[in-house]
Scaffold this motif. Structure first.
Motif, PDB file in Angstrom:
ATOM      1  N   VAL A 192       0.856  -1.158  -0.091  1.00 16.40           N
ATOM      2  CA  VAL A 192       0.016   0.032   0.090  1.00 16.40           C
ATOM      3  C   VAL A 192       0.811   1.369  -0.081  1.00 16.40           C
ATOM      4  O   VAL A 192       1.723   1.513   0.929  1.00 16.40           O
ATOM      5  CB  VAL A 192      -0.871  -0.022   1.166  1.00 16.40           C
ATOM      6  N   ILE A 193       0.651   1.954  -1.159  1.00 19.16           N
ATOM      7  CA  ILE A 193       1.657   3.098  -1.143  1.00 19.16           C
ATOM      8  C   ILE A 193       0.903   4.442  -0.705  1.00 19.16           C
ATOM      9  O   ILE A 193      -0.392   4.488  -1.272  1.00 19.16           O
ATOM     10  CB  ILE A 193       2.256   3.203  -2.647  1.00 19.16           C
ATOM     11  N   SER A 194       1.430   5.459  -0.420  1.00 17.95           N
ATOM     12  CA  SER A 194       0.996   6.472  -0.090  1.00 17.95           C
ATOM     13  C   SER A 194       0.868   7.616  -1.301  1.00 17.95           C
ATOM     14  O   SER A 194       1.953   8.157  -1.656  1.00 17.95           O
ATOM     15  CB  SER A 194       1.354   7.399   0.871  1.00 17.95           C
ATOM     16  N   PRO A 195       0.004   7.676  -2.015  1.00 21.51           N
ATOM     17  CA  PRO A 195       0.227   8.749  -3.303  1.00 21.51           C
ATOM     18  C   PRO A 195       0.325  10.193  -3.076  1.00 21.51           C
ATOM     19  O   PRO A 195      -0.174  10.752  -2.021  1.00 21.51           O
ATOM     20  CB  PRO A 195      -1.152   8.668  -4.096  1.00 21.51           C
ATOM     21  N   ASP A 196       1.043  10.802  -3.932  1.00 23.78           N
ATOM     22  CA  ASP A 196       1.318  12.370  -3.923  1.00 23.78           C
ATOM     23  C   ASP A 196       0.783  12.906  -5.334  1.00 23.78           C
ATOM     24  O   ASP A 196       0.344  11.839  -6.213  1.00 23.78           O
ATOM     25  CB  ASP A 196       2.321  12.819  -3.606  1.00 23.78           C
ATOM     26  N   SER A 197       0.891  13.983  -5.683  1.00 26.79           N
ATOM     27  CA  SER A 197       0.367  14.508  -6.780  1.00 26.79           C
ATOM     28  C   SER A 197       1.044  13.971  -8.184  1.00 26.79           C
ATOM     29  O   SER A 197       0.467  13.938  -9.229  1.00 26.79           O
ATOM     30  CB  SER A 197       0.384  16.093  -6.917  1.00 26.79           C
ATOM     31  N   SER A 198       2.345  13.683  -7.991  1.00 24.72           N
ATOM     32  CA  SER A 198       3.060  13.017  -9.147  1.00 24.72           C
ATOM     33  C   SER A 198       2.929  11.615  -9.347  1.00 24.72           C
ATOM     34  O   SER A 198       3.438  11.078 -10.374  1.00 24.72           O
ATOM     35  CB  SER A 198       4.631  13.448  -8.759  1.00 24.72           C
ATOM     36  N   THR A 199       2.326  10.841  -8.579  1.00 24.85           N
ATOM     37  CA  THR A 199       2.120   9.495  -8.262  1.00 24.85           C
ATOM     38  C   THR A 199       1.618   8.957  -9.611  1.00 24.85           C
ATOM     39  O   THR A 199       0.336   9.448 -10.046  1.00 24.85           O
ATOM     40  CB  THR A 199       1.267   8.995  -7.299  1.00 24.85           C
TER      41      THR A 199
ATOM     42  N   ALA B 286      -0.336  -0.197   7.333  1.00 29.17           N
ATOM     43  CA  ALA B 286       0.472   0.881   6.413  1.00 29.17           C
ATOM     44  C   ALA B 286      -0.356   2.024   6.493  1.00 29.17           C
ATOM     45  O   ALA B 286       0.437   3.183   6.385  1.00 29.17           O
ATOM     46  CB  ALA B 286       0.522   0.289   5.114  1.00 29.17           C
ATOM     47  N   VAL B 287      -1.581   2.057   6.670  1.00 29.53           N
ATOM     48  CA  VAL B 287      -2.357   3.508   6.507  1.00 29.53           C
ATOM     49  C   VAL B 287      -2.842   3.975   7.878  1.00 29.53           C
ATOM     50  O   VAL B 287      -3.434   3.057   8.513  1.00 29.53           O
ATOM     51  CB  VAL B 287      -3.485   3.517   5.537  1.00 29.53           C
ATOM     52  N   GLY B 288      -2.359   4.899   8.547  1.00 31.73           N
ATOM     53  CA  GLY B 288      -2.885   5.496   9.745  1.00 31.73           C
ATOM     54  C   GLY B 288      -3.692   6.920   9.648  1.00 31.73           C
ATOM     55  O   GLY B 288      -3.866   7.466   8.680  1.00 31.73           O
ATOM     56  N   MET B 289      -4.164   7.148  10.637  1.00 34.96           N
ATOM     57  CA  MET B 289      -4.809   8.251  10.959  1.00 34.96           C
ATOM     58  C   MET B 289      -4.569   8.945  12.160  1.00 34.96           C
ATOM     59  O   MET B 289      -3.768   8.639  13.194  1.00 34.96           O
ATOM     60  CB  MET B 289      -6.602   8.098  11.363  1.00 34.96           C
ATOM     61  N   ALA B 290      -4.985  10.387  12.292  1.00 37.78           N
ATOM     62  CA  ALA B 290      -4.618  11.066  13.707  1.00 37.78           C
ATOM     63  C   ALA B 290      -5.700  12.508  13.688  1.00 37.78           C
ATOM     64  O   ALA B 290      -5.936  12.992  12.731  1.00 37.78           O
ATOM     65  CB  ALA B 290      -3.096  11.751  13.451  1.00 37.78           C
ATOM     66  N   GLU B 291      -5.839  12.924  14.880  1.00 43.37           N
ATOM     67  CA  GLU B 291      -6.525  14.103  15.078  1.00 43.37           C
ATOM     68  C   GLU B 291      -5.725  15.203  15.344  1.00 43.37           C
ATOM     69  O   GLU B 291      -4.771  15.106  15.971  1.00 43.37           O
ATOM     70  CB  GLU B 291      -7.497  13.833  16.104  1.00 43.37           C
ATOM     71  N   VAL B 292      -5.804  16.289  14.246  1.00 43.85           N
ATOM     72  CA  VAL B 292      -4.967  17.485  14.577  1.00 43.85           C
ATOM     73  C   VAL B 292      -6.048  18.630  14.959  1.00 43.85           C
ATOM     74  O   VAL B 292      -7.003  18.868  14.209  1.00 43.85           O
ATOM     75  CB  VAL B 292      -3.944  17.833  13.439  1.00 43.85           C
TER      76      VAL B 292
ATOM     77  N   TRP C 143       2.548  17.857   3.512  1.00 42.42           N
ATOM     78  CA  TRP C 143       2.452  16.952   4.804  1.00 42.42           C
ATOM     79  C   TRP C 143       2.434  15.535   4.447  1.00 42.42           C
ATOM     80  O   TRP C 143       2.394  14.406   5.252  1.00 42.42           O
ATOM     81  CB  TRP C 143       1.711  17.323   5.890  1.00 42.42           C
ATOM     82  N   ASP C 144       2.194  15.091   3.204  1.00 39.61           N
ATOM     83  CA  ASP C 144       1.986  13.631   2.715  1.00 39.61           C
ATOM     84  C   ASP C 144       0.944  13.021   3.143  1.00 39.61           C
ATOM     85  O   ASP C 144       0.747  11.798   3.544  1.00 39.61           O
ATOM     86  CB  ASP C 144       3.324  12.781   2.884  1.00 39.61           C
TER      87      ASP C 144
ATOM     88  N   GLY D 226      -3.063   8.816   6.097  1.00 40.34           N
ATOM     89  CA  GLY D 226      -1.845   8.552   5.228  1.00 40.34           C
ATOM     90  C   GLY D 226      -0.753   7.520   5.962  1.00 40.34           C
ATOM     91  O   GLY D 226      -1.043   7.027   6.942  1.00 40.34           O
ATOM     92  N   PRO D 227       0.593   7.630   5.433  1.00 39.85           N
ATOM     93  CA  PRO D 227       1.452   6.856   5.944  1.00 39.85           C
ATOM     94  C   PRO D 227       1.633   7.005   7.628  1.00 39.85           C
ATOM     95  O   PRO D 227       1.645   8.116   7.851  1.00 39.85           O
ATOM     96  CB  PRO D 227       2.658   6.783   5.166  1.00 39.85           C
ATOM     97  N   TRP D 228       2.014   5.801   8.396  1.00 39.97           N
ATOM     98  CA  TRP D 228       2.015   6.138   9.772  1.00 39.97           C
ATOM     99  C   TRP D 228       3.558   6.902   9.903  1.00 39.97           C
ATOM    100  O   TRP D 228       3.488   7.832  10.837  1.00 39.97           O
ATOM    101  CB  TRP D 228       2.318   4.922  10.410  1.00 39.97           C
ATOM    102  N   LYS D 229       4.492   6.734   9.116  1.00 39.98           N
ATOM    103  CA  LYS D 229       5.470   7.656   9.128  1.00 39.98           C
ATOM    104  C   LYS D 229       5.268   9.182   8.891  1.00 39.98           C
ATOM    105  O   LYS D 229       5.678  10.069   9.835  1.00 39.98           O
ATOM    106  CB  LYS D 229       6.707   7.341   8.077  1.00 39.98           C
ATOM    107  N   SER D 230       4.389   9.506   8.202  1.00 39.35           N
ATOM    108  CA  SER D 230       3.982  11.060   8.086  1.00 39.35           C
ATOM    109  C   SER D 230       3.312  11.457   9.179  1.00 39.35           C
ATOM    110  O   SER D 230       3.110  12.502   9.731  1.00 39.35           O
ATOM    111  CB  SER D 230       3.264  11.169   6.609  1.00 39.35           C
TER     112      SER D 230
END
Length: 609
Positions: A271-278, A322-328, A350-351, A383-387
């Motif tokens: 599972v990849i996290s896409p950006d505008s250039s993907t 692979a894909v995570g969430m967070a509240e900001v 912020w990916d 998005g990705p857990w790293k981001s």
């Protein structure tokens, strides 16, 4: 009985009492033993500290690192997902797969770690199948304990007993010496739990007790995401192929936000996290957060040649590795205030994708991407857990309110799983062949995992359970002290005089029972350290092979089924399974007796007396 032996027995009794009370900690008690024995003059300083240079202590430390590598690369979680898929809605199939998978995985890594990984998986499956977790949690813990009977490196007591054989001039056990017993006991355990699980048919809890941490499901409900998720496969004739997401403008034109892409890579799907250039490829599976009506979805699929796929769980929870969430939350002075999500270019900066917005207690669903943000608004990003983790370094623009509980189960080296499997295969191959000592084979596997970026040095040091290592090092001098003061000889003479004429089977049964009972009060590793010399010396006294006697101690040390405090594995499932102390006694004592009977008859059959 000489006064030196009385000193050792008194120190041993005091240590056991402190182990039971757990005050101070077990490793502190072990260090006190290391200090006390040289002060009595029974052992020299070199003898008391010999455990620190014992190759088997290094081997156990290396196995902790290898187990962590399997966790970090997501192998354990993938097995859990595969198990859930195969089980479907069958509780019987689930129980069988659960016990087999946990036992198999526990044979090459820490059983405690395996059980900890599978607890949330089992809770999730139990909720989906609407069965009580109590019907699955005890089979989970029993399988974790049985895993210690499947291979030489499955649990520290096996290594301790093997080491004691080597000290007595024997060649020791091979990697698969334990496997025949473990397989039979595993089959027995599966059948036993299928019959007795009805004794554990508690009700699913609905007491509304608060959770200390929110989960992905909580966030999905709060932000009303359910029903917006879509999985669409790109067909070979799709006009999307070869175009970047920025060119396609799926969000602005079709109301479809691409939050992830499942893409086949060699032998696995990532599972990849896409950006505008993907760029979109043939066969990609687009994970969409869709704002458009259902009719627009049909039109999108027809126009763009996309194939709708089914879901395993709500809003991509099945992709939580692979894909995570967070509240900001938007803070005072933030550059986000007064701008819409589209204007912020959140994905590019912020990916991450914004999929939810709450103002006060209300979730805003209409025109989310065009809504101007205000002070105090709460965004849900995916998005990705790293981001997701990197958001915590942006305090000027927003504040990360919470990370869901699933963040603890993230595999940070997910793409390195093949290297972890290769490293594990190399270790097992070297151990089986005997080309190098076991400790060297384990260290080679650790180095391979490091070279393959399955684990880094910080994670490796954190993975080692130092308390267990210090406990082993502190208990090893006891065995030597009892041997030097005649304590082991006295125990062996008493055992032989009482049971010698009754035959070796009764002596094996007695050794099993004593080991299992001692293991109720102190760790199974410490029990193995104390009982292995007694068992091997008993064999020598009887003129029999030491292997059956050593094996019976190792098997009994893993048979910690009788109480919830006899093993960390049992303690882990006590809360999630909503068990009482009596539940383990009711289920565990009969099973321990079954294991004893099977072991007493199998061990002399495979290892001739």
């Amino acid at each position: 009985m000489n006064h030196e032996l009385l000193w050792v027995l008194g120190l041993l009794f005091t240590s056991v009492v402190l182990f039971i009370a757990n005050k101070p900690r077990m490793d502190v008690v072990a260090l006190l033993v290391i200090v006390a024995l040289p002060l009595t003059g029974i052992l020299s300083v070199q003898e008391a500290l010999a455990g620190f240079s014992d190759p088997n202590v290094v081997l156990i430390a290396a196995l902790f690192v290898i187990g962590e590598g399997l966790v970090r690369t997501g192998i354990a979680y993938r097995i859990g997902e595969w198990m859930a898929d195969r089980a479907g809605n069958s509780e019987v199939r689930l129980l069988v797969l659960l016990m087999v998978c946990v036992a198999g995985l526990g044979s090459v890594m820490s059983s405690t770690g395996v059980v900890a990984i599978f607890i949330p998986v089992v809770l999730s499956i139990a909720a989906r199948m609407k069965v009580s977790p109590s019907r699955l949690m005890m089979p989970l813990s029993f399988a974790g304990l049985i895993s210690g009977m499947l291979s030489l490196v499955a649990t520290p007591p096996n290594v301790v007993v093997h080491s004691e054989l080597v000290r007595h001039g024997e060649s020791g056990f091979s990697f698969f010496s334990f496997t025949p017993f473990g397989l039979v006991i595993l089959a027995l355990g599966v059948g036993y739990m299928l019959l007795t699980r009805h004794w554990l048919s508690g009700e699913v809890r609905k007491d509304g007790s608060p959770q200390t941490r929110r989960t992905l499901l909580d966030l999905i409900i709060d932000y009303k995401l359910a029903g917006r998720e879509r999985r669409l496969r790109v067909r070979p004739d799709s006009p999307l192929i070869g175009h970047s997401l920025s060119e396609l403008k799926l969000r602005t034109v079709h109301g479809a936000n691409v939050v992830g892409i499942e893409r086949q890579h060699k032998f696995t799907t990532r599972v990849i996290s896409p950006d505008s250039s993907t760029t979109v490829h043939e066969g990609d599976v687009l994970l969409l957060d869709l704002f458009a009506p259902r009719d627009d979805l049909r039109s999108l699929c027809q126009t763009m040649k996309l194939e709708p796929l089914h879901f395993k769980a709500a809003y991509f929870i099945d992709q939580s590795h692979a894909v995570g969430m967070a509240e900001v939350a938007v803070v005072p002075g933030s550059q986000l205030i007064g701008k819409s999500v589209l204007e912020l270019n959140f994905r590019s900066r912020w990916d991450l994708n914004v999929v939810g917005l709450r103002r006060g207690q209300n979730a805003i669903e209409e025109q989310l991407v065009e809504e101007k943000l205000k002070l105090g608004d709460t965004l849900l990003v995916i998005g990705p857990w790293k981001s997701v983790r990197q958001l915590q370094a942006q305090p000027k623009d927003f504040l990360v309110l919470s990370l869901p509980a699933e963040v603890d189960n993230v595999a940070p080296a997910l793409n390195q799983a093949p290297y972890a499997l290769i490293s594990l295969a190399v270790m097992v191959g070297l151990m089986i062949s005997g080309v190098v000592p076991n400790v060297i084979a384990a260290l080679i596997a650790c180095l391979l995992m490091g070279a393959g970026r399955c684990i880094d040095m910080n994670s490796a040091y954190r993975a080692i359970h130092w308390q267990s290592l210090v406990l082993i090092v502190g208990m090893l001098p006891f065995a030597l002290a009892l041997q030097k003061t005649g304590g082991i000889a006295i125990a062996v003479n008493v055992l032989v005089q009482l049971l010698g004429e009754a035959g070796p089977y009764l002596i094996l049964a007695c050794l099993f029972a004593i080991t299992a009972i001692i293991g109720l009060f102190i760790s199974n590793t410490a029990t193995a350290v104390l009982m292995a010399p007694v068992a091997i010396s008993t064999a020598e006294q009887l003129g029999a092979s030491p292997y059956p006697f050593a094996m019976i101690v190792a098997l009994a040390a893993s048979a910690a089924f009788m109480t919830p405090v006899s093993s960390p594995v049992n303690t882990l499932v006590l809360g999630p399974g909503q068990y009482r102390f009596a539940d383990f006694v009711k289920i565990g004592v009969p099973f321990t007796l079954l294991v004893m009977v099977v072991s007493v008859f199998m061990v002399p059959w495979i290892f001739a007396l």
